[in-house]
Design a protein around this motif. Structure first.
Motif, PDB file in Angstrom:
ATOM      1  N   ALA A  74       0.840  -1.205   0.000  1.00  0.00           N
ATOM      2  CA  ALA A  74       0.000   0.000   0.000  1.00  0.00           C
ATOM      3  C   ALA A  74       0.870   1.247   0.000  1.00  0.00           C
ATOM      4  O   ALA A  74       1.972   1.252   0.560  1.00  0.00           O
ATOM      5  N   THR A  75       0.356   2.285  -0.620  1.00  0.00           N
ATOM      6  CA  THR A  75       0.992   3.593  -0.541  1.00  0.00           C
ATOM      7  C   THR A  75       0.498   4.263   0.733  1.00  0.00           C
ATOM      8  O   THR A  75      -0.704   4.339   0.982  1.00  0.00           O
ATOM      9  N   LEU A 131       6.460  -5.493   7.020  1.00  0.00           N
ATOM     10  CA  LEU A 131       7.684  -6.280   6.881  1.00  0.00           C
ATOM     11  C   LEU A 131       8.770  -5.388   6.286  1.00  0.00           C
ATOM     12  O   LEU A 131       9.954  -5.581   6.548  1.00  0.00           O
ATOM     13  N   ALA A 132       8.329  -4.439   5.450  1.00  0.00           N
ATOM     14  CA  ALA A 132       9.273  -3.518   4.798  1.00  0.00           C
ATOM     15  C   ALA A 132       8.586  -2.183   4.548  1.00  0.00           C
ATOM     16  O   ALA A 132       7.374  -2.118   4.363  1.00  0.00           O
ATOM     17  N   ARG A 133       9.407  -1.127   4.558  1.00  0.00           N
ATOM     18  CA  ARG A 133       8.951   0.231   4.231  1.00  0.00           C
ATOM     19  C   ARG A 133       9.915   0.784   3.193  1.00  0.00           C
ATOM     20  O   ARG A 133      11.118   0.739   3.393  1.00  0.00           O
ATOM     21  N   LEU A 134       9.365   1.292   2.109  1.00  0.00           N
ATOM     22  CA  LEU A 134      10.182   1.845   1.037  1.00  0.00           C
ATOM     23  C   LEU A 134       9.818   3.317   0.877  1.00  0.00           C
ATOM     24  O   LEU A 134       8.725   3.647   0.410  1.00  0.00           O
ATOM     25  N   ARG A 135      10.713   4.186   1.284  1.00  0.00           N
ATOM     26  CA  ARG A 135      10.452   5.620   1.165  1.00  0.00           C
ATOM     27  C   ARG A 135      10.554   6.023  -0.303  1.00  0.00           C
ATOM     28  O   ARG A 135      11.547   5.741  -0.964  1.00  0.00           O
ATOM     29  N   LEU A 136       9.533   6.688  -0.793  1.00  0.00           N
ATOM     30  CA  LEU A 136       9.504   7.106  -2.190  1.00  0.00           C
ATOM     31  C   LEU A 136      10.233   8.435  -2.352  1.00  0.00           C
ATOM     32  O   LEU A 136      10.189   9.283  -1.461  1.00  0.00           O
ATOM     33  N   PRO A 137      10.888   8.632  -3.495  1.00  0.00           N
ATOM     34  CA  PRO A 137      11.645   9.864  -3.696  1.00  0.00           C
ATOM     35  C   PRO A 137      10.758  11.080  -3.972  1.00  0.00           C
ATOM     36  O   PRO A 137      11.243  12.205  -4.000  1.00  0.00           O
ATOM     37  N   VAL A 138       9.461  10.851  -4.192  1.00  0.00           N
ATOM     38  CA  VAL A 138       8.518  11.942  -4.429  1.00  0.00           C
ATOM     39  C   VAL A 138       7.273  11.719  -3.576  1.00  0.00           C
ATOM     40  O   VAL A 138       6.996  10.596  -3.158  1.00  0.00           O
ATOM     41  N   ARG A 139       6.546  12.792  -3.333  1.00  0.00           N
ATOM     42  CA  ARG A 139       5.270  12.681  -2.606  1.00  0.00           C
ATOM     43  C   ARG A 139       4.190  12.273  -3.593  1.00  0.00           C
ATOM     44  O   ARG A 139       4.044  12.881  -4.645  1.00  0.00           O
ATOM     45  N   MET A 140       3.447  11.225  -3.278  1.00  0.00           N
ATOM     46  CA  MET A 140       2.367  10.758  -4.147  1.00  0.00           C
ATOM     47  C   MET A 140       1.087  11.515  -3.821  1.00  0.00           C
ATOM     48  O   MET A 140       0.786  11.775  -2.657  1.00  0.00           O
ATOM     49  N   ARG A 141       0.346  11.854  -4.846  1.00  0.00           N
ATOM     50  CA  ARG A 141      -0.957  12.484  -4.655  1.00  0.00           C
ATOM     51  C   ARG A 141      -1.965  11.425  -4.230  1.00  0.00           C
ATOM     52  O   ARG A 141      -1.797  10.246  -4.513  1.00  0.00           O
ATOM     53  N   LEU A 142      -3.033  11.853  -3.588  1.00  0.00           N
ATOM     54  CA  LEU A 142      -4.100  10.936  -3.205  1.00  0.00           C
ATOM     55  C   LEU A 142      -4.896  10.538  -4.446  1.00  0.00           C
ATOM     56  O   LEU A 142      -4.990  11.298  -5.396  1.00  0.00           O
ATOM     57  N   GLU A 166       4.213  15.857   6.521  1.00  0.00           N
ATOM     58  CA  GLU A 166       5.652  15.756   6.255  1.00  0.00           C
ATOM     59  C   GLU A 166       5.958  15.826   4.765  1.00  0.00           C
ATOM     60  O   GLU A 166       7.119  15.792   4.368  1.00  0.00           O
ATOM     61  N   ARG A 167       4.900  15.862   3.959  1.00  0.00           N
ATOM     62  CA  ARG A 167       5.032  15.929   2.499  1.00  0.00           C
ATOM     63  C   ARG A 167       5.894  14.793   1.943  1.00  0.00           C
ATOM     64  O   ARG A 167       6.832  15.011   1.177  1.00  0.00           O
ATOM     65  N   ARG A 168       5.562  13.564   2.392  1.00  0.00           N
ATOM     66  CA  ARG A 168       6.300  12.407   1.895  1.00  0.00           C
ATOM     67  C   ARG A 168       5.361  11.211   1.774  1.00  0.00           C
ATOM     68  O   ARG A 168       4.263  11.207   2.335  1.00  0.00           O
ATOM     69  N   SER A 169       5.824  10.211   1.040  1.00  0.00           N
ATOM     70  CA  SER A 169       5.061   8.981   0.836  1.00  0.00           C
ATOM     71  C   SER A 169       6.004   7.790   0.918  1.00  0.00           C
ATOM     72  O   SER A 169       7.202   7.926   0.699  1.00  0.00           O
TER      73      SER A 169
END
Length: 124
Positions: free
Chosen positions: A72-73, A97-108, A79-82
């Motif tokens: 899930a996103t 189990l894992a968290r992957l920080r995205l390099p950009v903020r995703m819109r809803l 914090e302006r992050r996703s």
């Protein structure tokens, strides 16, 4: 299907501003409903977080219906992050189990649908 995995809203866990007003609340937790047993299990990531629709992946072709992973996103608007979170559906309340920080903020507005790959003809 017996099992349902969806984002839900717990109004009692909404983050508030300095004046006690809740921030715009979207879906602040992921929930697993067992429709046959009448049970529910939730994972709440913390205040001011909001989920987009999760995608379900089975662990194997012969795994029981609810034995898989959710991806899930997870948005953190203040914090302006996703980030993407990966959860085991057999222990949703444990968290990712894992968290992957995205390099950009995703819109809803990301929506998901799950199809059994065996029911879709091979793409050519």
């Amino acid at each position: 299907y017996r099992h349902m995995f969806v984002p839900t809203l717990d109004r009692g866990k909404l983050a508030t501003d300095v004046n006690g007003r809740p921030y715009p609340g979207m879906f602040n937790q992921l929930s697993h409903f067992d429709l046959e047993a009448g049970t529910r299990e939730d994972w709440y990531p913390g205040p001011a977080a909001t989920f987009q629709d999760p995608v379900y992946f089975t662990k194997s072709a012969d795994a029981p219906e609810h034995d898989g992973y959710l991806i899930a996103t997870l948005n953190w608007p203040l914090e302006r992050r996703s980030e993407l979170v990966i959860l085991d559906t057999l222990d949703l309340a444990h968290g990712p189990l894992a968290r992957l920080r995205l390099p950009v903020r995703m819109r809803l507005g990301i929506h998901a649908t799950w199809f059994d790959g065996a029911e879709i003809p091979t793409w050519r």
